[in-house]
Design a protein around this motif. Sequence first.
Motif, PDB file in Angstrom:
ATOM      1  N   PHE A   1       0.834  -1.210   0.000  1.00  6.14           N
ATOM      2  CA  PHE A   1       0.000   0.000   0.000  1.00  6.14           C
ATOM      3  C   PHE A   1       0.868   1.260   0.000  1.00  6.14           C
ATOM      4  N   LEU A   2       1.866   1.300   0.878  1.00  2.79           N
ATOM      5  CA  LEU A   2       2.712   2.488   0.981  1.00  2.79           C
ATOM      6  C   LEU A   2       3.523   2.704  -0.294  1.00  2.79           C
ATOM      7  N   LEU A   3       4.026   1.621  -0.875  1.00  5.52           N
ATOM      8  CA  LEU A   3       4.796   1.754  -2.116  1.00  5.52           C
ATOM      9  C   LEU A   3       3.933   2.343  -3.237  1.00  5.52           C
ATOM     10  N   LYS A   4       2.672   1.927  -3.261  1.00  5.21           N
ATOM     11  CA  LYS A   4       1.772   2.433  -4.304  1.00  5.21           C
ATOM     12  C   LYS A   4       1.405   3.904  -4.083  1.00  5.21           C
ATOM     13  N   GLN A   5       1.579   4.393  -2.852  1.00  2.00           N
ATOM     14  CA  GLN A   5       1.283   5.800  -2.563  1.00  2.00           C
ATOM     15  C   GLN A   5       2.429   6.725  -2.947  1.00  2.00           C
ATOM     16  N   VAL A   6       3.576   6.144  -3.248  1.00  2.00           N
ATOM     17  CA  VAL A   6       4.747   6.968  -3.577  1.00  2.00           C
ATOM     18  C   VAL A   6       4.463   7.832  -4.802  1.00  2.00           C
ATOM     19  N   GLY A   7       3.693   7.281  -5.745  1.00  2.00           N
ATOM     20  CA  GLY A   7       3.318   8.060  -6.921  1.00  2.00           C
ATOM     21  C   GLY A   7       4.450   8.285  -7.889  1.00  2.00           C
ATOM     22  N   ASP A   8       5.380   7.342  -7.925  1.00  2.00           N
ATOM     23  CA  ASP A   8       6.515   7.439  -8.851  1.00  2.00           C
ATOM     24  C   ASP A   8       6.368   6.345  -9.899  1.00  2.00           C
ATOM     25  N   ASP A   9       6.246   6.732 -11.144  1.00  2.00           N
ATOM     26  CA  ASP A   9       6.035   5.761 -12.222  1.00  2.00           C
ATOM     27  C   ASP A   9       7.220   4.826 -12.422  1.00  2.00           C
ATOM     28  N   SER A  10       8.362   5.167 -11.849  1.00  2.00           N
ATOM     29  CA  SER A  10       9.542   4.311 -12.029  1.00  2.00           C
ATOM     30  C   SER A  10       9.499   3.070 -11.139  1.00  2.00           C
ATOM     31  N   ILE A  11       8.575   3.053 -10.179  1.00  2.00           N
ATOM     32  CA  ILE A  11       8.478   1.927  -9.245  1.00  2.00           C
ATOM     33  C   ILE A  11       7.401   0.938  -9.704  1.00  2.00           C
ATOM     34  N   ARG A  12       7.779  -0.327  -9.719  1.00  2.00           N
ATOM     35  CA  ARG A  12       6.803  -1.375 -10.050  1.00  2.00           C
ATOM     36  C   ARG A  12       7.080  -2.594  -9.181  1.00  2.00           C
ATOM     37  N   ILE A  13       6.043  -3.131  -8.572  1.00  2.00           N
ATOM     38  CA  ILE A  13       6.189  -4.357  -7.764  1.00  2.00           C
ATOM     39  C   ILE A  13       5.939  -5.548  -8.678  1.00  2.00           C
ATOM     40  N   ILE A  14       6.936  -6.425  -8.821  1.00  2.00           N
ATOM     41  CA  ILE A  14       6.764  -7.567  -9.718  1.00  2.00           C
ATOM     42  C   ILE A  14       6.267  -8.818  -8.994  1.00  2.00           C
ATOM     43  N   THR A  15       6.195  -8.760  -7.680  1.00  2.00           N
ATOM     44  CA  THR A  15       5.653  -9.872  -6.885  1.00  2.00           C
ATOM     45  C   THR A  15       4.133  -9.898  -7.054  1.00  2.00           C
ATOM     46  N   PRO A  16       3.518 -11.090  -7.077  1.00  2.00           N
ATOM     47  CA  PRO A  16       2.058 -11.157  -7.241  1.00  2.00           C
ATOM     48  C   PRO A  16       1.296 -10.326  -6.206  1.00  2.00           C
ATOM     49  N   GLU A  17       0.196  -9.714  -6.636  1.00  2.00           N
ATOM     50  CA  GLU A  17      -0.656  -8.957  -5.714  1.00  2.00           C
ATOM     51  C   GLU A  17      -1.484  -9.877  -4.823  1.00  2.00           C
TER      52      GLU A  17
ATOM     53  N   LEU B   1       8.607  -8.572  -1.162  1.00  2.00           N
ATOM     54  CA  LEU B   1       8.174  -7.800  -2.315  1.00  2.00           C
ATOM     55  C   LEU B   1       9.415  -7.449  -3.132  1.00  2.00           C
ATOM     56  N   SER B   2       9.378  -7.757  -4.411  1.00  2.00           N
ATOM     57  CA  SER B   2      10.467  -7.424  -5.319  1.00  2.00           C
ATOM     58  C   SER B   2      10.095  -6.140  -6.044  1.00  2.00           C
ATOM     59  N   ILE B   3      10.858  -5.094  -5.772  1.00  2.00           N
ATOM     60  CA  ILE B   3      10.545  -3.753  -6.275  1.00  2.00           C
ATOM     61  C   ILE B   3      11.457  -3.447  -7.454  1.00  2.00           C
ATOM     62  N   GLN B   4      10.849  -3.329  -8.622  1.00  2.00           N
ATOM     63  CA  GLN B   4      11.611  -3.000  -9.827  1.00  2.00           C
ATOM     64  C   GLN B   4      11.616  -1.478  -9.990  1.00  2.00           C
ATOM     65  N   VAL B   5      12.815  -0.917 -10.124  1.00  2.00           N
ATOM     66  CA  VAL B   5      12.945   0.539 -10.251  1.00  2.00           C
ATOM     67  C   VAL B   5      13.568   0.854 -11.608  1.00  2.00           C
ATOM     68  N   LYS B   6      12.790   1.493 -12.450  1.00  2.00           N
ATOM     69  CA  LYS B   6      13.198   1.783 -13.830  1.00  2.00           C
ATOM     70  C   LYS B   6      14.479   2.603 -13.861  1.00  2.00           C
ATOM     71  N   ASN B   7      15.404   2.169 -14.714  1.00  2.00           N
ATOM     72  CA  ASN B   7      16.691   2.857 -14.938  1.00  2.00           C
ATOM     73  C   ASN B   7      17.575   2.903 -13.700  1.00  2.00           C
ATOM     74  N   ALA B   8      17.279   2.072 -12.708  1.00  3.27           N
ATOM     75  CA  ALA B   8      18.097   2.067 -11.489  1.00  3.27           C
ATOM     76  C   ALA B   8      19.300   1.144 -11.667  1.00  3.27           C
ATOM     77  N   ASP B   9      20.307   1.389 -10.859  1.00  3.04           N
ATOM     78  CA  ASP B   9      21.424   0.448 -10.768  1.00  3.04           C
ATOM     79  C   ASP B   9      21.743   0.270  -9.286  1.00  3.04           C
ATOM     80  N   ARG B  10      22.844  -0.405  -9.007  1.00  5.56           N
ATOM     81  CA  ARG B  10      23.137  -0.756  -7.620  1.00  5.56           C
ATOM     82  C   ARG B  10      23.339   0.476  -6.722  1.00  5.56           C
ATOM     83  N   SER B  11      23.610   1.617  -7.334  1.00  7.05           N
ATOM     84  CA  SER B  11      23.807   2.822  -6.519  1.00  7.05           C
ATOM     85  C   SER B  11      22.558   3.161  -5.712  1.00  7.05           C
ATOM     86  N   LEU B  12      21.381   2.810  -6.236  1.00 12.08           N
ATOM     87  CA  LEU B  12      20.134   3.037  -5.487  1.00 12.08           C
ATOM     88  C   LEU B  12      20.133   2.206  -4.208  1.00 12.08           C
TER      89      LEU B  12
END
Length: 422
Positions: A341-357, A366-377
């Motif tokens: 719920f909290l992750l979905k409230q972030v409102g950042d399109d770069s965040i996507r949860i790939i774990t089943p709902e 929860l596996s959080i996919q972050v667009k264009n991210a690398d290990r520095s995040l």
Amino acid sequence: MSNFKTGIDFAKEQDENDTLSCYRNQFHIPKDKQGNDMIYLCGNSLGLQPKATKDYINQELEDWANLGVEGHTHAKNPWLGYHEFLTDSMAKVVGAKPIEVVVMNTLTANLHFMMVSFYKPTIERYKIIIEADAFPSDKYAVESQLRHHGYDDKEGLLLWKAREGEELLRYEDLEAILKEHGDDVALVMIGGVNYYTGQFFDLKRITELGHKHGCMVGFDCAHGAGNVELNLHDSGADFAVWCTYKYLNSGPGSLGGCFVHERHAHNKRLNRFTGWWSHNKETRFKMRDEFDAIPGAEGWQLSNPPILSMAAIKASLDIFEEIGMKKLNEKSRALTAYFEFLLKQVGDDSIRIITPENPDERGCQLSIQVKNADRSLHDKLTDAGVISDWREPDVIRCAPIPLYNSYQDVYHMVERLKNILE
């Protein structure tokens, strides 16, 4: 639970009402340089140490110091049958009967031992099905079994793949593989909970499908044991293996567990690698008797148990015994749903949860996919006091563990992630 609210007050209120919150104090929480508790969301890689573990291990060190070899029979917890102290509790954790469970060896070693017995290739039927993005050790293990039996490890391996543009696996695709290749398949060997996506598979459905096509079926439950209700007995699986250092908090590199379904318990004709600890307990020390396998999972042991590692497992399992998987699972579902719920409230399109709902198709990870991210995040999160797990190319795995994580942990993690992304 769907009536979540944003804001720290809600998290505090949930922690105050959480009947399991007191167990957090039974674990050592890593601290930052200022002495503050880190937000530890990495129990899916290595569980935290119960404070009681030191006492459990010290008991065995004391008995070794004071009794020497006599500790095998006269220690407070006699070493000779120490693994038996773990059996009932472990069976409850994985949803099995005590005769079906044993703690021994380590995860991949146990997988090999199980395949010695349950991967029985013939000229017509020799292939193995595994998920395409299985944990690498599983893939290496099954490939080596194919080579060991004289088969090509690429031609003999059938991969259950996600569809283009998807991360999660579909059962229809597994059914299609078996429909096409079922007569060629000797073994279906799947990770019960996928390490990368956190997808929790329907073990019973997969087992019934495999058995329908005449295949043996086994599961690697490293990411399931202590995390989800596996119900291994009811699944009907032929075997399963798991480690104890993730959700079961037994310490780095600690022993693993094995499940062998009770229908195989008395089958002494099953091929297996053997050692003296799998021999009949009544005659084991007569030394010169012909091998006589112990019924059940114990009959796959080889060596006498490593007591110090088992003592650490016992320290953790005693906590699981006290709480029970049902209560842990209830908190896990609520805590993970709040995290989602909290992750979905972030409102950042770069965040996507790939774990089943669907909570029935996941554990606490929860596996959080972050667009264009690398290990520095991930490194920035660590600097911000959050211990998570980075998986290439762009996924942060976070596991709020019901035993020691709080709602405030989850709240603060998301706030810190939000600040980093901004």
